[in-house]
Enzyme design. Structure first.
Site, short mmCIF file in Angstrom:
data_model
loop_
_atom_site.label_atom_id
_atom_site.label_comp_id
_atom_site.label_asym_id
_atom_site.label_seq_id
_atom_site.Cartn_x
_atom_site.Cartn_y
_atom_site.Cartn_z
N PRO A 77 4.88 16.58 4.25
CA PRO A 77 3.48 15.68 4.25
C PRO A 77 2.54 16.74 3.84
O PRO A 77 1.17 16.59 3.56
CB PRO A 77 3.07 15.02 5.52
CG PRO A 77 4.45 15.20 6.69
CD PRO A 77 5.25 16.14 5.75
N GLU A 104 8.92 17.67 14.53
CA GLU A 104 7.51 17.64 14.10
C GLU A 104 7.09 18.33 13.09
O GLU A 104 5.88 18.62 12.76
CB GLU A 104 6.38 18.48 15.43
CG GLU A 104 6.43 17.31 16.41
CD GLU A 104 5.87 15.82 15.97
OE1 GLU A 104 6.60 14.95 16.32
OE2 GLU A 104 5.01 15.91 15.24
N ARG A 142 17.24 12.34 -14.10
CA ARG A 142 16.98 11.08 -15.00
C ARG A 142 16.39 12.15 -16.53
O ARG A 142 15.90 12.02 -17.49
CB ARG A 142 16.09 9.57 -14.47
CG ARG A 142 14.79 9.92 -14.15
CD ARG A 142 13.68 8.37 -13.55
NE ARG A 142 13.99 7.71 -14.36
CZ ARG A 142 12.78 8.23 -15.47
NH1 ARG A 142 12.15 9.03 -15.25
NH2 ARG A 142 12.94 7.02 -16.34
N ASP A 157 7.65 5.59 -19.54
CA ASP A 157 7.98 5.04 -18.49
C ASP A 157 6.03 5.58 -17.70
O ASP A 157 6.00 6.06 -18.90
CB ASP A 157 8.70 5.86 -17.32
CG ASP A 157 9.83 5.48 -17.67
OD1 ASP A 157 10.33 4.72 -17.57
OD2 ASP A 157 10.76 6.15 -16.42
C1 4FV Z 1 7.42 13.84 3.62
C2 4FV Z 1 6.07 12.83 2.84
C3 4FV Z 1 7.18 13.65 5.11
C4 4FV Z 1 7.48 14.65 8.79
C5 4FV Z 1 7.84 14.60 10.12
C6 4FV Z 1 10.02 14.37 8.08
C7 4FV Z 1 8.33 13.76 7.28
C8 4FV Z 1 9.39 14.64 9.41
N1 4FV Z 1 7.97 14.48 3.28
N2 4FV Z 1 6.72 14.01 1.81
N3 4FV Z 1 5.62 11.80 3.17
N4 4FV Z 1 8.36 14.22 6.21
O1 4FV Z 1 6.60 12.45 6.15
O2 4FV Z 1 8.05 14.63 1.71
O3 4FV Z 1 9.78 16.30 9.77
#
Ligand code: 4FV
Length: 217
Positions: A77, A104, A142, A157
């Site tokens: 994230p 985490e 794709r 798309d």
């Molecule tokens: C995530 C996202 C995501 C966070 C904690 C995996 C999680 C755990 N990855 N885009 N949104 N990852 O939420 O790519 O480690």
């Protein structure tokens, strides 16, 4: 989880040998009896952090099988939010190493030492990075040459479409048989057989839909 990549477009891409997937498990690079890949965070706080060592060994193993220039992409994230333009750029790479985290997150020193790009599939928190990695593989598959039966459809798309000012557009509405469904008919223009008028109508619909739904675009 990754079995899902053996069906759909990623499956087709692999059958057409346009894509090769190798799944590497960091647990295979642990030394302890419990095959630990996580530990408690320095500084305290909830949850666990992925250890740098098993991940670094796993990435070194993957790199040993790939060109030295292969980029390491970490899904989290905290990354840039993934857009089609980035997927299109990534699709031109001959190989990529995707890191799917859990817990985490991963020890920042692994990111500093091994990760080239950090990408997020959206501003929400999942329980693991496997689905984001699979989302990226699907979006990439794709775009690989020879994978889509009709390469035009990738261009048609949403988010692949640009207007004359190179602005991203959402896709137009689509219809198929029957011509009346639960009292709803198909826009006459699509039954006209006039391809120029149809193309104009679709372009108008793309612009209208983008303005209505995604003014940010
Ligand atoms: C995530 C996202 C995501 C966070 C904690 C995996 C999680 C755990 N990855 N885009 N949104 N990852 O939420 O790519 O480690």
């Amino acid at each position: 989880m990754f079995a899902a990549l053996s069906v759909g477009m990623p499956g087709v891409a692999q059958k057409k040998q346009a894509l090769t997937l190798n799944i590497v498990n960091p647990r295979d690079f642990t030394k302890d009896a419990y095959r630990r890949v996580d530990d408690r965070p320095y500084g305290g706080g909830p949850g666990m952090v992925m250890l740098a060592e098993p991940l670094s060994k796993a990435v070194q193993h993957a790199k040993s099988l790939l060109p030295a220039s292969t980029k390491v992409i970490y899904l989290s994230p905290q990354g840039f939010v993934l857009k089609q333009a980035a997927v299109t750029r990534m699709a031109s790479e001959s190989a990529l190493i995707l890191i799917a985290g859990r817990y985490e997150g991963v020890d920042e020193r692994f990111i500093d030492l091994y990760v080239d790009e950090e990408w997020s599939i959206g501003d929400y928190v999942l329980s693991g990075g496997e689905l984001p990695a699979m989302v990226l593989v699907d979006a990439l598959s794709r775009l690989l040459p020879g994978v889509l039966n009709d390469p035009e459809s990738a261009l048609q798309d949403s988010f692949s479409l640009k207007d004359q000012h190179d602005q991203v557009l959402l896709d137009c509405p689509h219809y198929t048989r029957p011509d009346v469904f639960e009292g709803q008919s198909v826009p006459e223009v699509l039954l006209s057989g006039n391809h120029l008028t149809i193309a104009k109508w679709r372009e108008q619909q793309r612009v209208l839909r983008t303005r209505q739904r995604r003014p940010d675009l």
